[in-house]
Scaffold this active site. Sequence first.
Site, PDB file in Angstrom:
ATOM      1  N   LYS A   1     -56.612 -56.069 -68.274  1.00 55.81           N
ATOM      2  CA  LYS A   1     -57.198 -54.937 -68.991  1.00 55.81           C
ATOM      3  C   LYS A   1     -57.594 -55.410 -70.390  1.00 55.81           C
ATOM      4  CE  LYS A   1     -55.789 -52.234 -65.593  1.00 55.81           C
ATOM      5  NZ  LYS A   1     -56.708 -51.633 -64.592  1.00 55.81           N
TER       6      LYS A   1
ATOM      7  N   SER B   1     -61.599 -52.063 -61.888  1.00 56.04           N
ATOM      8  CA  SER B   1     -61.114 -51.350 -63.071  1.00 56.04           C
ATOM      9  C   SER B   1     -61.657 -51.896 -64.383  1.00 56.04           C
ATOM     10  CB  SER B   1     -59.582 -51.379 -63.111  1.00 56.04           C
ATOM     11  OG  SER B   1     -59.104 -52.687 -63.378  1.00 56.04           O
TER      12      SER B   1
ATOM     13  N   SER C   1     -60.088 -55.746 -58.299  1.00 54.11           N
ATOM     14  CA  SER C   1     -60.530 -54.350 -58.280  1.00 54.11           C
ATOM     15  C   SER C   1     -61.693 -54.161 -59.253  1.00 54.11           C
ATOM     16  CB  SER C   1     -59.378 -53.414 -58.662  1.00 54.11           C
ATOM     17  OG  SER C   1     -59.088 -53.534 -60.044  1.00 54.11           O
TER      18      SER C   1
ATOM     19  N   SER D   1     -59.368 -46.553 -63.750  1.00 55.78           N
ATOM     20  CA  SER D   1     -58.519 -47.670 -64.152  1.00 55.78           C
ATOM     21  C   SER D   1     -57.086 -47.196 -64.315  1.00 55.78           C
ATOM     22  CB  SER D   1     -59.015 -48.280 -65.470  1.00 55.78           C
ATOM     23  OG  SER D   1     -58.068 -49.198 -65.986  1.00 55.78           O
TER      24      SER D   1
END
Length: 251
Positions: free
Chosen positions: A125, A71, A69, A210
């Site tokens: 992340k 994010s 993705s 996100s």
Amino acid sequence: MDINFPLVLVVLVFVTGVVWLIDALFLAKGRKEGDTEPTIVEYSKSFFPVLAIVLVLRSFIAEPFKIPSGSMEPTLKNGDFILVNKFTYGLRLPVIRNKVVELNDPKRGDVMVFFPPHRKNYYIKRVVGVPGDVITMQGAHIYVNGVLQPQTVKAKLPVQRPTHIFASETLGGVEHDIRRQIVPGRLSQDRTYRVPEGQYFMMGDNRDDSSDSREWGFVPEENIVGKAFFVWMHWPSLTSLPSFGRSGSIQ
């Protein structure tokens, strides 16, 4: 349905190893000279060493991942293939994930792969808060234990009617790029988070797009997979050719 690849790999190593061992201890003695090995034995002897090496490398050294993705844009883009260091935060047994060797703890600014508390998929992340931290969000800005983490605006895009800001942020001494909206979204609402012991507060570099700790909470230490450290290829889809222009270390 997601395939539990570590479990599949462990099972394959176990099965091929057992078949090879049984043949060596029992079956091989009963074969006459010139007899051919059973097909399953032949395949097990061929695949067991390769599978065992892959298991060791993937479980304890480095594991490849594909970014699914946007994010983490602009740091990581959808279609980036990365390597994750599996020993930086300690060695864990495959599948059951028990830590057997204690090494380093995650630090603010690290890009980390983990299992979120609400799903069994890998997420990636940035570590924003470590155990004991107080994280305060004020719009697009982050305060860690009352200290503002500085940002420097690089660009506002599109030029004519900008909707997004690209900025450089320093978090825990780590300088990296972030992307945020001109008008902060719902995830950037003013709020304070206190990070419990043994848990971590994670955020994507694409701050207003996100799904992270602001939405589903903290990440327990036992859910950590490893530290992302290198982009080795970018291949967004099967209809395009892979490229290596983005290859390099992850900041």
